[in-house]
Structure formats: structure tokens, C-alpha cells
Enzyme design. Structure first.
Site, PDB file in Angstrom:
ATOM      1  CG  HIS A  80      33.098  36.867  49.708  1.00 22.25           C
ATOM      2  ND1 HIS A  80      32.474  37.108  48.517  1.00 22.25           N
ATOM      3  CD2 HIS A  80      32.434  35.811  50.245  1.00 22.25           C
ATOM      4  CE1 HIS A  80      31.495  36.231  48.356  1.00 22.25           C
ATOM      5  NE2 HIS A  80      31.443  35.429  49.397  1.00 22.25           N
ATOM      6  CG  ASP A 124      32.628  43.983  44.893  1.00 27.88           C
ATOM      7  OD1 ASP A 124      31.504  44.157  45.373  1.00 27.88           O
ATOM      8  OD2 ASP A 124      33.274  42.929  45.025  1.00 27.88           O
ATOM      9  CG  HIS A 161      35.239  37.231  39.691  1.00 24.43           C
ATOM     10  ND1 HIS A 161      34.917  35.899  39.692  1.00 24.43           N
ATOM     11  CD2 HIS A 161      34.406  37.826  40.569  1.00 24.43           C
ATOM     12  CE1 HIS A 161      33.913  35.707  40.524  1.00 24.43           C
ATOM     13  NE2 HIS A 161      33.587  36.863  41.074  1.00 24.43           N
TER      14      HIS A 161
HETATM   15  C1  LIG Z   1      39.321  38.670  42.986  1.00 27.32           C
HETATM   16  C2  LIG Z   1      40.755  38.161  43.112  1.00 27.32           C
HETATM   17  C3  LIG Z   1      41.021  37.860  44.602  1.00 27.32           C
HETATM   18  C4  LIG Z   1      40.910  36.882  42.278  1.00 27.32           C
HETATM   19  O1  LIG Z   1      42.147  36.383  42.516  1.00 27.32           O
HETATM   20  P1  LIG Z   1      42.743  35.078  41.799  1.00 27.32           P
HETATM   21  O2  LIG Z   1      41.745  34.435  40.918  1.00 27.32           O
HETATM   22  O3  LIG Z   1      43.317  34.236  42.877  1.00 27.32           O
HETATM   23  O4  LIG Z   1      43.827  35.685  40.844  1.00 27.32           O
HETATM   24  P2  LIG Z   1      45.348  35.859  41.186  1.00 27.32           P
HETATM   25  O5  LIG Z   1      45.498  36.536  42.519  1.00 27.32           O
HETATM   26  O6  LIG Z   1      46.004  34.532  41.005  1.00 27.32           O
HETATM   27  O7  LIG Z   1      45.826  36.859  40.053  1.00 27.32           O
HETATM   28  C5  LIG Z   1      46.315  36.460  38.762  1.00 27.32           C
HETATM   29  C6  LIG Z   1      47.248  37.545  38.233  1.00 27.32           C
HETATM   30  O8  LIG Z   1      46.527  38.767  38.038  1.00 27.32           O
HETATM   31  C7  LIG Z   1      47.010  39.779  38.934  1.00 27.32           C
HETATM   32  N1  LIG Z   1      45.823  40.445  39.510  1.00 27.32           N
HETATM   33  C8  LIG Z   1      44.667  39.859  39.892  1.00 27.32           C
HETATM   34  N2  LIG Z   1      43.803  40.793  40.294  1.00 27.32           N
HETATM   35  C9  LIG Z   1      44.433  41.978  40.155  1.00 27.32           C
HETATM   36  C10 LIG Z   1      44.034  43.303  40.426  1.00 27.32           C
HETATM   37  N3  LIG Z   1      42.813  43.594  40.898  1.00 27.32           N
HETATM   38  N4  LIG Z   1      44.917  44.294  40.187  1.00 27.32           N
HETATM   39  C11 LIG Z   1      46.140  44.015  39.690  1.00 27.32           C
HETATM   40  N5  LIG Z   1      46.572  42.764  39.412  1.00 27.32           N
HETATM   41  C12 LIG Z   1      45.723  41.764  39.654  1.00 27.32           C
HETATM   42  C13 LIG Z   1      47.805  39.061  39.992  1.00 27.32           C
HETATM   43  O9  LIG Z   1      48.800  39.893  40.539  1.00 27.32           O
HETATM   44  C14 LIG Z   1      48.365  37.918  39.207  1.00 27.32           C
HETATM   45  O10 LIG Z   1      49.419  38.406  38.424  1.00 27.32           O
HETATM   46  P3  LIG Z   1      50.762  37.530  38.207  1.00 27.32           P
HETATM   47  O11 LIG Z   1      50.293  36.338  37.407  1.00 27.32           O
HETATM   48  O12 LIG Z   1      51.688  38.435  37.500  1.00 27.32           O
HETATM   49  O13 LIG Z   1      51.214  37.141  39.598  1.00 27.32           O
HETATM   50  C15 LIG Z   1      41.760  39.233  42.573  1.00 27.32           C
HETATM   51  O14 LIG Z   1      41.510  39.488  41.216  1.00 27.32           O
HETATM   52  C16 LIG Z   1      41.713  40.525  43.390  1.00 27.32           C
HETATM   53  O15 LIG Z   1      42.357  40.613  44.444  1.00 27.32           O
HETATM   54  N6  LIG Z   1      40.940  41.547  42.916  1.00 27.32           N
HETATM   55  C17 LIG Z   1      40.804  42.777  43.647  1.00 27.32           C
HETATM   56  C18 LIG Z   1      39.811  42.587  44.779  1.00 27.32           C
HETATM   57  C19 LIG Z   1      38.397  42.504  44.291  1.00 27.32           C
HETATM   58  O16 LIG Z   1      37.954  43.312  43.474  1.00 27.32           O
HETATM   59  N7  LIG Z   1      37.644  41.522  44.849  1.00 27.32           N
HETATM   60  C20 LIG Z   1      36.231  41.370  44.534  1.00 27.32           C
HETATM   61  C21 LIG Z   1      35.976  40.096  43.820  1.00 27.32           C
HETATM   62  S1  LIG Z   1      34.254  40.013  43.366  1.00 27.32           S
END
Ligand SMILES: CC(C)(COP(=O)(O)OP(=O)(O)OC[C@H]1O[C@@H](n2cnc3c(N)ncnc32)[C@H](O)[C@@H]1OP(=O)(O)O)[C@@H](O)C(=O)NCCC(=O)NCCS
Length: 439
Positions: free
Chosen positions: A277, A372, A316
Site C-alpha cells: 500500500h 508511487d 494498480h
Molecule cells: C498494485 C498491485 C498489487 C495490483 O495488483 P493486482 O490488481 O492484484 O494485479 P495482479 O497481481 O493480479 O496482476 C495482474 C498481472 O499483472 C502482473 N503484474 C502486476 N503488477 C506488476 C508489476 N508491477 N510488475 C510486473 N508484473 C506485474 C502480474 O504478475 C499478473 O500477471 P499474470 O496475469 O501473468 O499472472 C500490483 O500491480 C503490484 O504489485 N505493483 C507493484 C507494487 C506497487 O507499485 N504498489 C503500489 C500500488 S499504488
């Protein structure tokens, strides 16, 4: 077969469900694009078995409330507070006015704004005992831990805050919290540095006063470059609310027990502390440092695509387009670097963004820079250590948490937050006393 009646007979705005276990059909009303989980609960096989429920870990497709605070269209990259686009607020408003807007639901008149600013300014001081107990933390205490504890502790200083049914009382606590958050945040920072706490200076604006409490030393009056004050104010605006994110959900969940707002907001600070988060901008900086130079970007991207790690600051839960806040922050970064000199990590970030936005892996998954991706670079330019990044986020998010809390406590449809579970453990085991089992 159940003898439960069809939920509704009007099929125009409804979902027809056929339960193949019983052959019964139900028409469940659709309102605002949602069905009520309680309506599904009326669908059952017989009187003994529980009604149908929804399994939704992480609430990815569950609305927990009706809210008029913040609108997001993640596909189009739109964010609005009380109907006003974030771009316009970031350009033409200031954080205190945005806080007023979030809490009151409408923009202030001149008189209302002046009164609001006056109230917030004159509640920035905290009880001297707060100072004493903050001194009690270990020298290396994480400032988020200190912030969480001290916000929670405010509930002991203002026991009247439990009277959440009185509008004037609610207002008082909201003013106190928005006013005192920078004081608590700044003191958490000074503690780690072994520097004396700086008292609020009520001649300064909200954000300038925060900078003064953070950085003032022996000078008579703290003066900050206006461009830096404005950039930090804009960052606060961008973080002020984001509808039902994890920390807001924590505030609402704890607030649903009718506890005082300090305890509810302390829960929000706790949720924000987590790396998924509020902690992601710190992870972005670590990632950029590890990449080190532009030439290393392709192999880093390969590692991400092979699933070895994530590109931090990308992706996101809600935005499947460029996060509108990231665009504004990118611009703010330029303004800040004009004052502080550029950060070499910026070049790596810009190149990383360019490559990722053209790469099929990221395009297909709709992964764009989030808030971020650039914010950590700005915070670093201010010389904040990474542990402070989330504290800054928390100060900005406080009006949003409080606006959502205010909405919650006045919402007649809200109930104590108490989700269901699917039980997967053992049943009806026979207990043998320890003395027999270990004999
Ligand atoms: C923010 C976040 C947790 C959202 O997650 P989510 O909506 O649950 O999305 P998912 O984890 O289901 O990801 C969907 C797909 O994109 C990929 N993906 C998502 N974010 C990614 C990232 N930052 N880098 C690489 N791949 C990513 C996942 O591996 C998944 O791929 P797949 O379908 O081949 O398995 C995720 O994008 C993330 O971990 N980002 C990095 C951390 C970050 O910047 N957080 C701040 C948020 S404001």
C-alpha cells in the site's frame, strides 16, 4: 428443494439465477450495477443449509458502501474528489481547501475557508505529555510505528471523541486530527535524528509549518522555497483520498464498531504501513538503485517478465490506464529538481517507463506507472529518509480517511464490518486432556 420465493418478479432490472441444486429460479434486483449479497443469502437448498454467499478474498469485486466522496474510473484514468477532477484541484487549489471539500462535500466560501484555516492552524499543538511519550520510543523507532501509536494515543487525550453521534463533537475531532498529524509526523522524524522537537509556527501555512517542524534548527524563522512548499502541498492533495483502498477500508472497518475516530485512523495508518500500500515508493527507490544505470534496464525488464520480481511503481488494482496522479507528480518532480538539482535516478526511472510502456508484457496487462513511481524521487530530493515517505502519505490521506469515516457514521445502511468465511478446518474432534495425551 427450498420453498424460498423468488426474490423479485420484476425482471427488467434484475439478475435471473437458476439454482441447479434445486431447480429454483430467482430474480435478484440490480441497483447501481450491484446485487445485494443479502439477496443471495435467501437462496438456499433447504432450511438447514446456509444461504448462498460470495467468496471474495481482498474484496476485488465487492462494494462495501455507498459513497459520495471520491470517484475513480480506472479504465479511463479518472480521479475526482466530490466531482472535481484531480488535475484541476492539483493546479488551482491547496491542501486545506481540498481537505474542506472532502469533509464538507462542497467548496468553501471565503468566510468558511478562513474559519477552517484558522481552526486547523490553532489546533496544531499537542498536549505536552504526547511529547514525553514520543521521547520514550527507541532511538531507531520507525516513524510510521510512532505515528500509528501517537494517533491512537490521542483518543486518551480526547475521551469526548467517543461521542460520535454529536456533529459538533465529530467536527472538533476532525479538525484536531488534520491539524495535529503534521506535528506527530514531524516529531517522529526528529526523534530518529536525535533532534529537539520543533513546536508548530502558526504564522506559517499548513505545509510550510510542517516543513518548519521537520527541518528548523536555530534560525529564528524557518523559510522554505515556495516551489518546494507548493510541490509538497500538491503531493498532499494527490494523496488526500482514493475511495475504498486498504487503509480506508481499515478505517471504515474499525470505525464500524463505533469506536472514536483516533482509533479508527490509527488502524488506517497501520494498513498504510504495508509495502503493498503506502510502502511501494520506497521499494521503487531501492529498485532504481539496484538497476544503477540505464544499460542494466533491459536485463531487469527480462527478470520482471520472467516473473522473478515486479516492476515496483507499476500496476494498480483499480487503474488499468496511466494513474492520473502519476502524471501530475512527474511534473512536480521537474519543479522540485529545479530547486534541489536533479536526482540521477530520475533518468533511470524515465527510461524504465519508456521501455515498459512499449513492451508487450506491460501493455497486455495494462500496467502503467502509479502514484508511487515518481513520488519517492521527490521525497528524496527533500532529503526525507525512505521511512518518512509513508508518513507523508498518511498526512495527505488523513482528510480522506476522516471524510469516509464521517460518511460511515452517518450512513444508516452501515453495519459492523463482519465478513463471512468458508470454514476449511476439522470438525467434532474428541478432546483428550494433555495429561493423558502426553502420558
Ligand atoms: C498494485 C498491485 C498489487 C495490483 O495488483 P493486482 O490488481 O492484484 O494485479 P495482479 O497481481 O493480479 O496482476 C495482474 C498481472 O499483472 C502482473 N503484474 C502486476 N503488477 C506488476 C508489476 N508491477 N510488475 C510486473 N508484473 C506485474 C502480474 O504478475 C499478473 O500477471 P499474470 O496475469 O501473468 O499472472 C500490483 O500491480 C503490484 O504489485 N505493483 C507493484 C507494487 C506497487 O507499485 N504498489 C503500489 C500500488 S499504488
Amino acid at each position: 428443494m427450498t420453498d424460498a420465493p423468488a426474490v423479485t418478479e420484476d425482471n427488467t432490472q434484475s439478475l435471473t439465477i437458476r439454482d441447479n441444486r434445486t431447480g429454483s429460479e430467482y430474480a435478484v434486483p440490480i441497483t447501481d450495477g450491484t446485487i445485494k449479497a443479502a439477496d443471495l443469502g435467501k437462496i438456499r437448498v433447504d432450511e438447514e443449509t446456509p444461504g448462498l454467499a460470495v467468496y471474495d478474498p481482498g474484496f476485488v469485486n465487492t462494494a462495501s458502501c455507498r459513497s459520495a466522496v471520491t470517484f475513480i474510473d480506472g479504465d479511463k484514468g479518472i480521479l475526482e474528489y466530490r466531482g472535481y477532477p484531480i488535475e484541476q484541484l492539483a493546479e488551482k487549489s491547496n491542501f486545506l481547501e481540498v481537505a474542506y471539500l472532502l469533509i464538507h462535500g462542497a467548496l468553501p466560501t471565503k468566510a468558511e475557508y478562513d474559519a477552517w484555516e484558522h481552526e486547523i492552524t490553532y489546533h496544531t499543538f499537542v498536549h505536552e505529555n504526547v511529547k514525553s511519550f514520543m521521547h520514550g520510543f527507541r532511538y531507531d523507532a520507525h516513524p510510521m510505528g510512532m505515528l500509528m501509536a501517537s494517533v491512537g494515543a490521542l483518543s486518551t487525550f480526547y475521551p469526548d471523541a467517543r461521542n460520535i453521534d454529536d456533529p459538533a463533537n465529530r467536527h472538533m475531532q476532525i479538525v484536531r486530527m488534520i491539524a495535529k498529524m503534521p506535528t506527530l509526523g514531524a516529531w517522529s522524524f526528529r526523534h530518529a535524528q536525535g533532534k529537539p522537537f520543533v513546536y508548530p509556527d502558526n504564522d506559517l501555512s499548513y505545509t510550510e509549518n510542517f516543513l518548519s517542524m521537520l527541518f528548523k534548527m536555530s534560525e529564528k524563522k524557518f523559510e522554505a522555497d515556495e516551489r518546494l512548499v507548493r510541490a509538497l502541498d500538491v503531493l498532499f492533495i494527490l494523496h488526500a483520498d482514493h475511495e475504498q483502498n486498504a487503509s480506508t477500508n481499515a478505517v471504515r472497518s474499525v470505525g464500524s464498531t463505533q469506536v472514536d475516530p483516533y482509533s479508527a485512523v490509527a488502524a488506517g495508518v497501520g494498513a498504510l504501513f504495508g509495502p503493498l500500500h503506502g510502502g511501494a515508493n520506497e521499494a521503487v527507490l531501492r529498485m532504481l538503485r539496484r538497476i544503477g544505470k540505464k544499460e542494466n534496464i533491459p536485463s531487469f525488464i527480462d527478470g520482471v517478465k520472467n516473473g522473478n520480481e515486479r516492476l515496483m511503481g507499476f500496476g494498480h488494482r483499480v487503474y488499468k490506464n496511466y494513474d492520473p496522479r502519476a502524471k501530475i507528480i512527474k511534473k512536480s518532480a521537474e519543479d522540485v529538481f529545479e530547486v534541489t538539482g536533479t536526482n540521477p535516478l530520475l533518468d533511470i526511472a524515465l527510461e524504465l517507463e519508456k521501455i515498459a510502456l512499449e513492451d508487450e508484457y506491460f501493455v497486455q496487462r495494462k500496467l502503467y506507472p502509479n502514484v508511487d513511481f515518481y513520488s519517492g524521487l521527490i521525497y528524496e530530493a527533500f532529503q526525507f529518509p525512505p521511512e518518512m515517505f509513508t508518513v507523508l502519505f498518511a498526512i495527505g490521506r488523513t482528510p480522506g480517511w476522516l471524510a469516509q469515516w464521517l460518511e460511515l457514521v452517518q450512513d444508516k445502511e452501515q453495519k459492523i464490518a463482519r465478513p463471512k468465511q468458508i470454514y476449511t478446518g476439522e470438525r467434532r474432534l474428541d478432546f483428550t486432556a494433555a495429561s493423558e495425551r502426553w502420558a
